[in-house]
Design a protein around this motif. Sequence first.
Motif, PDB file in Angstrom:
ATOM      1  N   ALA A 133       0.844  -1.312   0.060  1.00 17.37           N
ATOM      2  CA  ALA A 133       0.062   0.040   0.184  1.00 17.37           C
ATOM      3  C   ALA A 133       0.957   1.137   0.210  1.00 17.37           C
ATOM      4  O   ALA A 133       1.638   1.360   1.049  1.00 17.37           O
ATOM      5  CB  ALA A 133      -0.934  -0.113   1.215  1.00 17.37           C
ATOM      6  N   GLN A 134       0.965   2.018  -0.935  1.00 13.76           N
ATOM      7  CA  GLN A 134       1.815   3.071  -1.123  1.00 13.76           C
ATOM      8  C   GLN A 134       1.202   4.234  -0.672  1.00 13.76           C
ATOM      9  O   GLN A 134       0.117   4.430  -0.244  1.00 13.76           O
ATOM     10  CB  GLN A 134       2.188   3.371  -2.538  1.00 13.76           C
ATOM     11  N   ASP A 135       2.112   5.283  -0.216  1.00  9.02           N
ATOM     12  CA  ASP A 135       1.675   6.547  -0.002  1.00  9.02           C
ATOM     13  C   ASP A 135       1.145   7.390  -0.979  1.00  9.02           C
ATOM     14  O   ASP A 135       1.159   6.947  -2.143  1.00  9.02           O
ATOM     15  CB  ASP A 135       3.008   7.391   0.968  1.00  9.02           C
ATOM     16  N   ILE A 136       0.625   8.693  -0.469  1.00  4.15           N
ATOM     17  CA  ILE A 136       0.080   9.474  -1.558  1.00  4.15           C
ATOM     18  C   ILE A 136       0.623   9.831  -2.641  1.00  4.15           C
ATOM     19  O   ILE A 136       0.362  10.165  -3.682  1.00  4.15           O
ATOM     20  CB  ILE A 136      -0.640  10.687  -0.684  1.00  4.15           C
ATOM     21  N   GLU A 137       2.251  10.231  -2.310  1.00  4.11           N
ATOM     22  CA  GLU A 137       2.968  10.590  -3.422  1.00  4.11           C
ATOM     23  C   GLU A 137       3.600   9.246  -4.313  1.00  4.11           C
ATOM     24  O   GLU A 137       4.070   9.622  -5.330  1.00  4.11           O
ATOM     25  CB  GLU A 137       4.432  11.339  -2.824  1.00  4.11           C
TER      26      GLU A 137
END
Length: 244
Positions: A133-137
């Motif tokens: 699950a990646q961060d918003i950037e």
Amino acid sequence: MWALIPLKRYGQAKQRLSGFLMPGERISLLKAMLEDLLFVLCGHPEIESVLLVSDEPTVKKMALDKALELITEEELGVNGLNDVVQAAVSKLAQRGIDDVMVIHGDLPLLTEQEISILIKSHQQAKSPAVTIAQDIEGQGSNCVLCTPASQMHFQYGVNSLQKHRVHAQEISASLQIINLPGAQCDIDTPVDLIKLVNHPLLVKASQTKRYLDESGIAEFIRNIPAESLAPLSLCATVNYQQLD
């Protein structure tokens, strides 16, 4: 699936918020965010157990109060996020535990539904498997699910998502990169905190919301003039209590 949460000593954590929040405020916010994350993880039917990894005395007490497993960096004999996670995963593998979700403690908006999505996607992939699950950037790795976790070489830090992507290819693991609103919202900077206060999912993060409301931080942030947000997004250098 085991959840592994590495945590710094609170006094060393969230230094990028130091110009925006007082030390005691940062610590209280960290505690509240961890409480919300643990509430979701411990209540999830597909999370078998939670392992906290920290030398922080407050975390040790929390683990005892909640009957959670805890291992210290001192016991592991290492320091630094990557080495700590690697050593903790190896300890679990020695016990036959190789389905692991490594998750950071500053994700108060992560929901039960998002955990289910991550686990389902991961279980449907062919092993070896890595699900992130990646961060918003689109640069960070906020949740990393690995099977077998002992084959993973963790590479947190700048642009960790790309590093984990490359490593997954190197070990011939199937890779899933997933965008989830709650999982994207790690809290590292003043801008992250501003987004958190105004996020629609905050109502579900009861401890974090309560602290932000009762401390006055939420009210202060909501009253920041629009023209002041741009410089804050670059670097917050004044404590919120000292601003008019």
